[in-house]
Scaffold this active site. Sequence first.
Site, short mmCIF file in Angstrom:
data_model
loop_
_atom_site.label_atom_id
_atom_site.label_comp_id
_atom_site.label_asym_id
_atom_site.label_seq_id
_atom_site.Cartn_x
_atom_site.Cartn_y
_atom_site.Cartn_z
N SER A 129 26.14 7.18 -24.46
CA SER A 129 27.20 7.87 -23.73
C SER A 129 27.38 9.28 -24.26
O SER A 129 27.21 9.55 -25.46
CB SER A 129 28.50 7.09 -23.92
OG SER A 129 29.57 7.85 -23.44
N TYR A 153 35.63 3.51 -28.91
CA TYR A 153 34.50 3.25 -28.00
C TYR A 153 33.33 4.18 -28.32
O TYR A 153 32.19 3.73 -28.50
CB TYR A 153 34.95 3.45 -26.54
CG TYR A 153 33.79 3.56 -25.58
CD1 TYR A 153 32.98 2.47 -25.30
CD2 TYR A 153 33.47 4.78 -24.97
CE1 TYR A 153 31.89 2.58 -24.43
CE2 TYR A 153 32.39 4.91 -24.11
CZ TYR A 153 31.61 3.80 -23.84
OH TYR A 153 30.53 3.93 -22.99
N LYS A 157 29.44 3.46 -29.97
CA LYS A 157 28.16 3.93 -29.42
C LYS A 157 27.38 4.70 -30.50
O LYS A 157 26.16 4.57 -30.61
CB LYS A 157 28.39 4.83 -28.20
CG LYS A 157 28.90 4.09 -26.99
CD LYS A 157 27.80 3.27 -26.34
CE LYS A 157 28.27 2.50 -25.14
NZ LYS A 157 27.33 1.48 -24.67
#
Length: 346
Positions: A129, A153, A157
Site C-alpha cells: 500500500s 494498518y 504493511k
Amino acid sequence: MKTNSKNILLTGGTGYIGSHTAVELLNAGYHVTIFDNLSNSKIEVLSRIEIITGAMPEFEQIDLRDEAELSKGFDKYSFDAVIHFAGLKSVGESVTNPLDTYENNLLSTIYLLKVMRKKAVLNLIFSGSATVYAIPETLPIKENNVLGADCPYGRSKLMIEEILTDLSVSDPEWKIQILRYFNPVGAHPTGLIGEDPSGIPSNLFPYLSRVAQGVYKELKIFGSDYKTSDGTCIRDYIHVVDLAKGHLSTLSRLDHSSGMEIFNLGTGHGYSVLEVVKAYEKASGIKIPYIFTERRKGDIPISYADPTKAEHLLGWKAEKTIDDMCKDAWNWQTKNPNGYIKKKKE
Ligand code: NAD
Ligand code: UDP
C-alpha cells in the site's frame, strides 16, 4: 477461451481487489483458487465472477491464521504462485483496535509463508500500500521515497515488507513482488462486482456513491485549507480493473525475475476531492451536496505515484480515466444498491 495450465492461489480473493483480479486471470486462461475466511466479503462474489468469465474459481473457506487448515488447503491443489490479498484494511479500525489488525495481517502472512515454503511454492505477489510512504518530500512518489507509515494498518504493511525482505535475503529461491497500490476505486464495467464495504464507508468513493444514491444527505470534505489548487487533498485514484491487470503483468514478471522487487501501481495523476466530486456528478448526472469539515487526522495533503518503474519492467500502465472510475462506481452502485445480496433459497 485462452488456456494456461498455471494455477494461482488468491488469498482474500473474494474481496474487492481479489475478485477483480480473479476475473482478469480467468479471462487470461489461468486456473484460479481462492482461500478466504469471508470476514469482509460474500460468497455471492463467486457466481458473479462466473457470470463475467464463464469460469468458476475453486474456493475454500479458510482463515489464514489457521496453519493446519491452510496446509490442508495447499495439499488439495498444486499452485504456481500466490497473490496475497487477505488482510484487514481499515485505517480507522486499525487505530481503535490495533491488535486485531496486527494479529490478522502479520499472522496470516507468516503462516502463509511457512506453508508456502513447506510446499515449495516460492512465487509470491503481495498487496502492499502507498500508506507505507512518509509524507513525501518530493513528488511524484517513487519506490525509493522515504518510508514511514503513521497508522497501525500502514505499519502492518511495512512490517510485512520487512519480513518479505528478510525472507528473500535468507533464501534466493523465493521470488517476491510487492505491489504498492495507490487509491483503487471503481468497479467492473459489467456492474456485477465492486466494492461492498460493511457499515458506513470511510473511503471517499463508496461514501460519494451513497450520497449520490440518497443514503447520506451530503459528503463531508475533510479540510479545505490544504496547500493544493483548491484546498482539498489530492490522491492518485486508480481503476480497480487497471489494478487487477497489474497483477497479471506481475505474474509474467515472476517468471523472469529473481529475489524481491517493489512496484508502485498508480496512474501518476492526482485529483483533488473537489475534482472527484465534479467527475462523479458528471458520471451520475446527480448534484452531490457537500460541506467542508475539519481535516481528518493523519491525512497527507498530496499523494500520487511515479508508476514508470512498473511501466518499464512490468509493461503495465493504467489506462482508465477518472471519468471511467466514476462511471463504473456509479453503475455498480445503481445495480447493487445494497451491495451483494445473498440469493434467496428456491
Ligand atoms: P477486502 O477487504 O475487500 O478483501 C480482503 C479479503 O481478505 C476479504 O475477502 C476478507 O474476507 C479476506 N480476509 C481477511 N482476513 C483474512 C484471513 N485471516 N484469512 C482469510 N481471508 C481473510 O480488501 P481489498 O480492498 O480487496 O484489499 C486487498 C488487499 O489490498 C489488502 O491486503 C489491502 O490491505 C490492500 N490494499 C487495499 C487498498 C484499498 O484501498 N482497497 C489500498 C492499498 C492496499
Ligand atoms: N475524504 C473526504 N470525505 C470522506 C472520505 C474521504 O473528504 O468522507 C477525503 C480524504 O480526506 C482524502 C481523500 O478523500 O483526502 C481520499 O480518502 P480515502 O479515505 O478514500 O483514501 P486515503 O485517504 O486512504 O488515501
